[in-house]
Design a protein around this motif. Sequence first.
Motif, PDB file in Angstrom:
ATOM      1  N   PRO A   1       0.838  -1.202   0.000  1.00 19.74           N
ATOM      2  CA  PRO A   1       0.000   0.000   0.000  1.00 19.74           C
ATOM      3  C   PRO A   1       0.867   1.244   0.000  1.00 19.74           C
ATOM      4  O   PRO A   1       2.002   1.237   0.479  1.00 19.74           O
TER       5      PRO A   1
ATOM      6  N   ASP B   1      -1.977   6.367   1.616  1.00 18.80           N
ATOM      7  CA  ASP B   1      -3.187   5.584   1.889  1.00 18.80           C
ATOM      8  C   ASP B   1      -3.143   4.987   3.300  1.00 18.80           C
ATOM      9  O   ASP B   1      -4.155   4.991   4.015  1.00 18.80           O
TER      10      ASP B   1
ATOM     11  N   THR C   1      -5.823   5.890   6.325  1.00 21.78           N
ATOM     12  CA  THR C   1      -6.558   4.811   6.997  1.00 21.78           C
ATOM     13  C   THR C   1      -6.283   4.822   8.504  1.00 21.78           C
ATOM     14  O   THR C   1      -7.201   4.682   9.319  1.00 21.78           O
TER      15      THR C   1
END
Length: 130
Positions: free
Chosen positions: A30, A34, A38
């Motif tokens: 990832p 991101d 999150t």
Amino acid sequence: MRSDMDERDDDSLHAAFQALLVARPEPPLPGVVDAAVTGGRRIRRRRVVLAAAGTLAVVACTVTVATTLSGSDAGRGPRPVAPAATPPATPGPTTAAPEDGRAQPADGTATDGGAAGQDPTDGAEPAHTP
């Protein structure tokens, strides 16, 4: 100074690793942004849940203390007691005032003491108070 055997072992080991990589490709990593977004959402959600739980706990404690204090005072306070010997004073029904301005009782007796020898409850029912 390597022998042929070592080279074959290295080639076979390399081929085995290649076969594993082709069969199961490596998962994509990832992005850093991101993952940070999150993680930030997770932290924010946790703070909101903890704040709501804390607020509910404070409200529950406040309600419990308020009902406990008001409930204990209601049972201990002095209660007013009506006097037992004195009946409540209730005016009797009167007729319209005559021309001289004095009110007359409904049964027609005079208020100036003319019926002093007569029992006021004679023949009349006592008034009942609630």
